[in-house]
Design a protein around this motif. Sequence first.
Motif, PDB file in Angstrom:
ATOM      1  N   GLY A  13     -60.385  59.184  11.710  1.00  0.00           N
ATOM      2  CA  GLY A  13     -60.269  58.059  10.784  1.00  0.00           C
ATOM      3  C   GLY A  13     -61.608  57.705  10.173  1.00  0.00           C
ATOM      4  O   GLY A  13     -61.684  56.914   9.236  1.00  0.00           O
ATOM      5  N   ARG A  14     -62.662  58.297  10.678  1.00  0.00           N
ATOM      6  CA  ARG A  14     -63.997  58.088  10.130  1.00  0.00           C
ATOM      7  C   ARG A  14     -64.347  59.251   9.209  1.00  0.00           C
ATOM      8  O   ARG A  14     -63.903  60.368   9.431  1.00  0.00           O
ATOM      9  N   PRO A  15     -65.156  58.983   8.196  1.00  0.00           N
ATOM     10  CA  PRO A  15     -65.544  60.085   7.299  1.00  0.00           C
ATOM     11  C   PRO A  15     -66.267  61.178   8.069  1.00  0.00           C
ATOM     12  O   PRO A  15     -67.117  60.911   8.924  1.00  0.00           O
ATOM     13  N   SER A  16     -65.919  62.418   7.775  1.00  0.00           N
ATOM     14  CA  SER A  16     -66.600  63.547   8.399  1.00  0.00           C
ATOM     15  C   SER A  16     -68.042  63.609   7.918  1.00  0.00           C
ATOM     16  O   SER A  16     -68.426  62.933   6.959  1.00  0.00           O
ATOM     17  N   GLU A  17     -68.828  64.457   8.574  1.00  0.00           N
ATOM     18  CA  GLU A  17     -70.234  64.588   8.186  1.00  0.00           C
ATOM     19  C   GLU A  17     -70.362  65.080   6.748  1.00  0.00           C
ATOM     20  O   GLU A  17     -71.182  64.574   5.973  1.00  0.00           O
ATOM     21  N   ALA A  18     -69.516  66.060   6.375  1.00  0.00           N
ATOM     22  CA  ALA A  18     -69.573  66.588   5.013  1.00  0.00           C
ATOM     23  C   ALA A  18     -69.200  65.521   3.992  1.00  0.00           C
ATOM     24  O   ALA A  18     -69.830  65.404   2.936  1.00  0.00           O
ATOM     25  N   ALA A  23     -70.809  61.584  -0.084  1.00  0.00           N
ATOM     26  CA  ALA A  23     -70.867  60.213  -0.597  1.00  0.00           C
ATOM     27  C   ALA A  23     -72.286  59.847  -1.015  1.00  0.00           C
ATOM     28  O   ALA A  23     -72.505  59.210  -2.050  1.00  0.00           O
ATOM     29  N   VAL A  24     -73.261  60.284  -0.216  1.00  0.00           N
ATOM     30  CA  VAL A  24     -74.659  60.000  -0.545  1.00  0.00           C
ATOM     31  C   VAL A  24     -75.092  60.800  -1.772  1.00  0.00           C
ATOM     32  O   VAL A  24     -75.745  60.289  -2.685  1.00  0.00           O
ATOM     33  N   ALA A  25     -74.702  62.079  -1.808  1.00  0.00           N
ATOM     34  CA  ALA A  25     -75.132  62.954  -2.909  1.00  0.00           C
ATOM     35  C   ALA A  25     -74.430  62.622  -4.215  1.00  0.00           C
ATOM     36  O   ALA A  25     -75.014  62.776  -5.289  1.00  0.00           O
ATOM     37  N   GLY A  26     -73.198  62.169  -4.135  1.00  0.00           N
ATOM     38  CA  GLY A  26     -72.425  61.952  -5.361  1.00  0.00           C
ATOM     39  C   GLY A  26     -72.124  60.521  -5.682  1.00  0.00           C
ATOM     40  O   GLY A  26     -71.302  60.246  -6.559  1.00  0.00           O
ATOM     41  N   SER A  27     -72.773  59.588  -5.001  1.00  0.00           N
ATOM     42  CA  SER A  27     -72.559  58.160  -5.244  1.00  0.00           C
ATOM     43  C   SER A  27     -71.079  57.798  -5.114  1.00  0.00           C
ATOM     44  O   SER A  27     -70.510  57.113  -5.961  1.00  0.00           O
ATOM     45  N   LEU A  28     -70.455  58.256  -4.030  1.00  0.00           N
ATOM     46  CA  LEU A  28     -69.060  57.930  -3.777  1.00  0.00           C
ATOM     47  C   LEU A  28     -68.956  56.568  -3.097  1.00  0.00           C
ATOM     48  O   LEU A  28     -69.832  56.163  -2.355  1.00  0.00           O
ATOM     49  N   SER A  29     -67.851  55.908  -3.340  1.00  0.00           N
ATOM     50  CA  SER A  29     -67.528  54.676  -2.633  1.00  0.00           C
ATOM     51  C   SER A  29     -66.437  55.009  -1.636  1.00  0.00           C
ATOM     52  O   SER A  29     -65.326  55.363  -2.021  1.00  0.00           O
ATOM     53  N   VAL A  98     -59.508  71.870   2.169  1.00  0.00           N
ATOM     54  CA  VAL A  98     -60.902  72.262   2.375  1.00  0.00           C
ATOM     55  C   VAL A  98     -61.170  72.336   3.875  1.00  0.00           C
ATOM     56  O   VAL A  98     -60.709  71.467   4.634  1.00  0.00           O
ATOM     57  N   ALA A  99     -61.904  73.345   4.297  1.00  0.00           N
ATOM     58  CA  ALA A  99     -62.282  73.455   5.706  1.00  0.00           C
ATOM     59  C   ALA A  99     -63.315  72.388   6.055  1.00  0.00           C
ATOM     60  O   ALA A  99     -64.178  72.052   5.239  1.00  0.00           O
ATOM     61  N   GLU A 100     -63.227  71.876   7.256  1.00  0.00           N
ATOM     62  CA  GLU A 100     -64.163  70.842   7.694  1.00  0.00           C
ATOM     63  C   GLU A 100     -65.603  71.343   7.701  1.00  0.00           C
ATOM     64  O   GLU A 100     -66.549  70.580   7.550  1.00  0.00           O
ATOM     65  N   THR A 101     -65.762  72.665   7.862  1.00  0.00           N
ATOM     66  CA  THR A 101     -67.100  73.256   7.926  1.00  0.00           C
ATOM     67  C   THR A 101     -67.707  73.495   6.537  1.00  0.00           C
ATOM     68  O   THR A 101     -68.846  73.957   6.438  1.00  0.00           O
ATOM     69  N   ALA A 102     -66.966  73.189   5.482  1.00  0.00           N
ATOM     70  CA  ALA A 102     -67.481  73.410   4.128  1.00  0.00           C
ATOM     71  C   ALA A 102     -68.719  72.560   3.885  1.00  0.00           C
ATOM     72  O   ALA A 102     -68.827  71.422   4.372  1.00  0.00           O
ATOM     73  N   ASP A 103     -69.647  73.092   3.133  1.00  0.00           N
ATOM     74  CA  ASP A 103     -70.851  72.349   2.782  1.00  0.00           C
ATOM     75  C   ASP A 103     -70.480  71.121   1.961  1.00  0.00           C
ATOM     76  O   ASP A 103     -69.513  71.139   1.184  1.00  0.00           O
ATOM     77  N   HIS A 104     -71.262  70.053   2.113  1.00  0.00           N
ATOM     78  CA  HIS A 104     -70.928  68.806   1.426  1.00  0.00           C
ATOM     79  C   HIS A 104     -70.986  68.952  -0.098  1.00  0.00           C
ATOM     80  O   HIS A 104     -70.259  68.268  -0.819  1.00  0.00           O
TER      81      HIS A 104
END
Length: 265
Positions: A13-18, A23-29, A98-104
């Motif tokens: 339920g928490r955002p994954s690391e990617a 979110a940081v790289a793309g200014s996501l909310s 998308v695979a969880e291991t995909a790069d952010h």
Amino acid sequence: MRVLCVGENILYGRPSEALSKAAVAGSLSLATSELSGVVETLRRSHYDIVVVQQSASDVRIVRQIRKGKISAPIVVVRRDGTATGEVELLTAGADDCVAETADHTVLLARLRAVIRRAGGHDSATLHIGRLTVGIERREVHIDAAVVPLTRKEYDLFVLLAMRKTQVLSKEVLLDSLYSGEDEPFGKVIDVMICKIRKKIRAFGIDEPFTTQWGIGYRLNESAFNPVTVTLPQEDYRIRPAVRENCLPVLAGINILGIVAPANRP
């Protein structure tokens, strides 16, 4: 870009690391929701995309969202998954897996691509008549000239351009522009629309937006149609065609003042 993250348990339920890095790289909310209340959350607030995080392929949450008549695009991020599971998710209504291991950076690009396609655009550069919006460079052009927009004005303009067929309410625009921030006074959207209109009118476009009173705003596509040249009325007159005389020229017959010589033996 407003993203609702949905997970199957406390961990997911928490955002994954990617997703957090995206979110940081793309200014996501980013906002999160429990499975039980996801449909109501999507009905109550506007989100550009839903990210469903799973340990393995499970179509139930995707079906639940689609049965709730929610049209927001859905991307499923899986820790483990098979090709069969991916087919089932896409068939149930997911827009991408998308695979969880995909790069952010890959995840961010996929999220943007899904949102863009959902708005009817096939590339990162939006073309609407004379209007060109460069998503990556964050620039708006009319013909070959840059429209001098501020950061927030650009974000507002892109929201309307991405959803060119929809009327967006001021509440939706406020949520998208100021989510996670202290929202300014209620008239800020009206003020920004007025400023953008003034800047675009300098390019000879009188009404770039359509106002639906009591509802919101929509991009006026027809205002950006290429300029056409109107010919004077007299140029539309049908000129009579030049008629050619197809009569054979015979000896001794005067045609147009020319006497054809008689054939001599």
